[in-house]
Design a protein around this motif. Structure first.
Motif, PDB file in Angstrom:
ATOM      1  N   LYS A 158       0.824  -1.213   0.000  1.00 16.46           N
ATOM      2  CA  LYS A 158       0.000   0.000   0.000  1.00 16.46           C
ATOM      3  C   LYS A 158       0.865   1.272   0.000  1.00 16.46           C
ATOM      4  CE  LYS A 158      -3.937  -2.259   2.193  1.00 16.46           C
ATOM      5  NZ  LYS A 158      -4.445  -2.681   0.892  1.00 16.46           N
ATOM      6  N   VAL A 159       1.747   1.331  -0.995  1.00 19.80           N
ATOM      7  CA  VAL A 159       2.578   2.522  -1.172  1.00 19.80           C
ATOM      8  C   VAL A 159       2.209   3.179  -2.502  1.00 19.80           C
ATOM      9  CG1 VAL A 159       4.490   1.701   0.244  1.00 19.80           C
ATOM     10  CG2 VAL A 159       4.435   1.127  -2.203  1.00 19.80           C
ATOM     11  N   VAL A 160       2.491   4.459  -2.600  1.00 12.99           N
ATOM     12  CA  VAL A 160       2.173   5.225  -3.813  1.00 12.99           C
ATOM     13  C   VAL A 160       3.279   4.996  -4.836  1.00 12.99           C
ATOM     14  CG1 VAL A 160       1.810   7.538  -4.755  1.00 12.99           C
ATOM     15  CG2 VAL A 160       0.887   6.935  -2.507  1.00 12.99           C
ATOM     16  N   THR A 161       2.892   4.642  -6.056  1.00 13.65           N
ATOM     17  CA  THR A 161       3.864   4.283  -7.083  1.00 13.65           C
ATOM     18  C   THR A 161       3.631   5.085  -8.355  1.00 13.65           C
ATOM     19  OG1 THR A 161       2.442   2.484  -7.887  1.00 13.65           O
ATOM     20  CG2 THR A 161       4.061   1.932  -6.186  1.00 13.65           C
ATOM     21  N   GLN A 162       4.704   5.316  -9.096  1.00  9.62           N
ATOM     22  CA  GLN A 162       4.626   5.996 -10.380  1.00  9.62           C
ATOM     23  C   GLN A 162       5.837   5.574 -11.221  1.00  9.62           C
ATOM     24  OE1 GLN A 162       2.152   7.972 -11.801  1.00  9.62           O
ATOM     25  NE2 GLN A 162       2.851  10.101 -11.801  1.00  9.62           N
ATOM     26  N   MET A 163       5.583   5.249 -12.495  1.00  6.79           N
ATOM     27  CA  MET A 163       6.678   4.995 -13.424  1.00  6.79           C
ATOM     28  C   MET A 163       6.985   6.287 -14.182  1.00  6.79           C
ATOM     29  SD  MET A 163       7.133   2.025 -16.339  1.00  6.79           S
ATOM     30  CE  MET A 163       5.848   2.601 -17.472  1.00  6.79           C
ATOM     31  N   GLY A 164       8.241   6.451 -14.554  1.00  6.54           N
ATOM     32  CA  GLY A 164       8.676   7.709 -15.156  1.00  6.54           C
ATOM     33  C   GLY A 164       8.437   7.851 -16.638  1.00  6.54           C
ATOM     34  N   ASN A 165       7.282   7.459 -17.120  1.00 15.91           N
ATOM     35  CA  ASN A 165       6.884   7.782 -18.498  1.00 15.91           C
ATOM     36  C   ASN A 165       5.994   9.017 -18.430  1.00 15.91           C
ATOM     37  OD1 ASN A 165       4.911   6.180 -17.177  1.00 15.91           O
ATOM     38  ND2 ASN A 165       4.014   5.532 -19.124  1.00 15.91           N
ATOM     39  N   GLN A 166       6.630  10.177 -18.336  1.00 14.75           N
ATOM     40  CA  GLN A 166       5.931  11.421 -18.016  1.00 14.75           C
ATOM     41  C   GLN A 166       4.867  11.814 -19.025  1.00 14.75           C
ATOM     42  OE1 GLN A 166       9.179  11.023 -18.533  1.00 14.75           O
ATOM     43  NE2 GLN A 166      10.034  12.598 -19.871  1.00 14.75           N
ATOM     44  N   GLY A 167       4.959  11.263 -20.263  1.00 11.70           N
ATOM     45  CA  GLY A 167       3.921  11.566 -21.241  1.00 11.70           C
ATOM     46  C   GLY A 167       2.543  11.090 -20.818  1.00 11.70           C
ATOM     47  N   ALA A 168       2.511  10.147 -19.860  1.00  9.06           N
ATOM     48  CA  ALA A 168       1.225   9.659 -19.358  1.00  9.06           C
ATOM     49  C   ALA A 168       0.433  10.758 -18.674  1.00  9.06           C
ATOM     50  CB  ALA A 168       1.444   8.505 -18.388  1.00  9.06           C
ATOM     51  N   SER A 169       1.117  11.842 -18.266  1.00  6.04           N
ATOM     52  CA  SER A 169       0.422  12.968 -17.628  1.00  6.04           C
ATOM     53  C   SER A 169       0.118  14.097 -18.610  1.00  6.04           C
ATOM     54  CB  SER A 169       1.271  13.517 -16.466  1.00  6.04           C
ATOM     55  OG  SER A 169       1.264  12.614 -15.384  1.00  6.04           O
ATOM     56  N   ASN A 170       0.496  13.925 -19.878  1.00  8.69           N
ATOM     57  CA  ASN A 170       0.165  14.924 -20.888  1.00  8.69           C
ATOM     58  C   ASN A 170      -1.341  14.987 -21.141  1.00  8.69           C
ATOM     59  OD1 ASN A 170       2.639  16.056 -21.504  1.00  8.69           O
ATOM     60  ND2 ASN A 170       3.094  14.633 -23.173  1.00  8.69           N
ATOM     61  N   ASP A 171      -1.759  16.061 -21.786  1.00  8.66           N
ATOM     62  CA  ASP A 171      -3.167  16.178 -22.175  1.00  8.66           C
ATOM     63  C   ASP A 171      -3.524  15.175 -23.267  1.00  8.66           C
ATOM     64  OD1 ASP A 171      -3.227  18.278 -20.420  1.00  8.66           O
ATOM     65  OD2 ASP A 171      -3.451  19.850 -21.930  1.00  8.66           O
ATOM     66  N   GLY A 172      -2.524  14.778 -24.088  1.00  7.80           N
ATOM     67  CA  GLY A 172      -2.784  13.933 -25.251  1.00  7.80           C
ATOM     68  C   GLY A 172      -3.551  12.664 -24.977  1.00  7.80           C
ATOM     69  N   PRO A 173      -3.099  11.805 -24.032  1.00  5.84           N
ATOM     70  CA  PRO A 173      -3.838  10.564 -23.786  1.00  5.84           C
ATOM     71  C   PRO A 173      -5.273  10.812 -23.342  1.00  5.84           C
ATOM     72  CG  PRO A 173      -1.665  10.485 -22.763  1.00  5.84           C
ATOM     73  CD  PRO A 173      -1.864  11.888 -23.227  1.00  5.84           C
TER      74      PRO A 173
END
Length: 486
Positions: free
Chosen positions: A161-176
């Motif tokens: 139960k830890v907060v995780t994030q992978m460093g594919n920063q495009g996933a936070s773009n408006d595009g997807p």
């Protein structure tokens, strides 16, 4: 005093919640900024980050966490003091280590979260150790080097139960998000085929291991850099960049760009685990009669075809084509001769029953084909945008870590990043399978073929029709290095 205050911040966060109920009555009618000064953030609103791998991409990662305004960079770790120098200078109060294991042992109680930006082969062992300590983790793409590791980290995120994030920063773009809105609105019908392509590798691949042995730089701890990988003598020009083209350390063009280019197909179509994969690779010739056999190195180019089962966003199976080394799909006939395909060297193309949708690297600049269709799009926004887009990818993780597990949405948590990484690594199974040596009954070395298909048992993480390839699903770590269990 400043350094002591920094090291106590993590402990302060934990004790803050304990005393909050007692103190709340006294604070109810007094504004926070009056109590703590302008811009004050209570201990419970700050995150103490420890970075493992703080040169190169790790350098920019650490800087972005700090720029969020809610993270303190408390500890830094790198096996190469040359690469770490800029970050160490930028954060002089952060304590520096060469060995992440020593840093975890000595300082674990003083930090809340860990950023991992090492070569691919050491991602999993560091990340799992951090998660088992209850630390939130941000891990550069690809999430892991092996399929087994990706599955393990995905399960670990839920267990611990830890907060995780992978460093594919495009996933936070408006595009997807825009592409999801357009797809859900039916603008291109049902997608059955996707193409993604890249001009990578931009480092050597399809070559023999270097014979150019040289002295290990005094600033580099070579044994720690190798970590889980088999021991080899140090060679020139492998560190800090060209390791990406060697299977012992990297995952080739797929590992470097796949998480950026295939994130949108996964999020738009809700893809999970592939059922089969086939691949063909570019050949390297030693001379005009003989094909080079360099099993330690990724090939110079490849074309991989993955099949994904039907999802709640598709009417049937989805076929995803991956192309690297400069190979590109046929230009859509809806694209005019002088119009750019993707962004030139990279791109993604969705083919649906009612039209086509194209985007650039990091899912940027989505547009319908023909381009004239983009003039009159009237689809309302229904997915919240990430403030700061790609840069906000870092702040999003910082804020979610402060809030706690399950409290805030993330763009690439391991529950999403894990299956995405597995797909890329499954593609690499097929690429490696092309060059798996076998012997026939007469003892002659043979190969499966220049184009092979692998069938995947997802529950058991096993190729069912070519057992020789299963050795790459879970590699053996070097003696002295062990991946934990759940």
């Amino acid at each position: 005093m400043e350094e002591q205050k920094l090291e106590k911040t993590a402990e302060s966060r934990r004790s803050f919640i304990k005393s909050a109920a007692i103190a709340s009555a006294a604070f109810m009618i007094v504004p926070r900024h009056v109590l703590g000064g302008k811009g004050f953030l209570a201990p419970s609103d700050r995150l103490v980050v420890a970075g493992v791998g703080v040169g190169g991409k790790g350098q920019s990662d650490i800087a972005k966490f700090y720029e969020s305004g809610k993270a303190d960079i408390g500890y830094l770790c790198d096996v190469d003091t040359r690469r770490a120098a800029t970050t160490v200078k930028a954060f002089p109060k952060a304590k520096f280590y060469k060995d992440w294991r020593e840093m975890f042992d000595k300082e674990g109680k003083n930090f809340d979260a860990v950023s991992v930006s090492t070569p691919d082969h050491n991602h999993a062992i560091i990340t799992l150790a951090a998660m088992q300590m209850g630390k939130h983790v941000y891990v550069q793409k690809p999430l892991t080097h092996d399929i087994y590791e990706a599955r393990l980290l995905t399960e670990a995120a839920k267990k611990y139960k830890v907060v995780t994030q992978m460093g594919n920063q495009g996933a936070s773009n408006d595009g997807p998000r825009q592409m999801k809105e357009w797809y859900d609105a039916g603008l291109i019908g049902d997608v059955h085929t996707v193409y993604a392509w890249t001009d990578r590798p931009v480092w050597p691949q399809g070559i023999p291991w270097s014979a150019n042995k040289t002295e290990i730089p005094k600033e580099l701890d070579w044994d720690l850099w190798l970590g889980t990988a088999p021991y080899k003598e140090y060679v020139d020009k492998l560190v800090p960049f060209n390791w990406r083209g060697w299977w012992d350390y990297g995952t080739g063009a797929l590992g470097d760009m796949g998480c950026h280019l295939l994130e949108a197909p996964f999020s738009v179509l809700n893809l999970k685990y592939a059922s089969e994969v086939q691949a063909s690779v570019g050949s390297v010739y030693v001379d005009e009669f003989k094909r080079g056999y360099f099993p330690d190195s990724c090939p110079p180019s490849s074309h991989v075809i993955l099949k994904f089962p039907k999802t709640n966003k598709t009417q049937g199976d989805v076929v995803v084509h991956w192309m690297d080394g400069g190979i590109q799909p046929e230009r859509p006939e809806e694209l005019a001769a002088n119009e750019v395909f993707g962004d030139g060297g990279n791109g993604t193309l969705f083919i649906g029953t009612k039209g086509k949708l194209m985007s650039s690297t990091y899912s940027a600049n989505p547009r319908l084909l023909p381009l004239s269709r983009n003039k009159d799009i009237k689809v309302p926004e229904k997915f919240a945008r990430v403030k700061g887009a790609a840069d906000g990818h870092y702040a999003q993780w910082v804020e979610a870590s402060i809030a706690g597990y399950g409290k805030k949405e993330l763009s690439s948590p391991f529950e999403i990043a894990g299956p995405l990484t597995e797909a890329l690594l499954m593609a690499n199974l097929a690429i490696r399978g092309v060059d798996v040596q076998r012997k026939n009954a007469e003892g002659k070395i043979i190969y499966p073929g220049r184009n092979i298909k692998l069938l995947w048992d997802n529950d058991n993480m096993k190729i069912t029709n070519l057992d020789d390839v299963n050795q790459y699903v879970k590699r053996e770590y070097r003696k002295g290095w062990t991946l934990g269990t759940l």
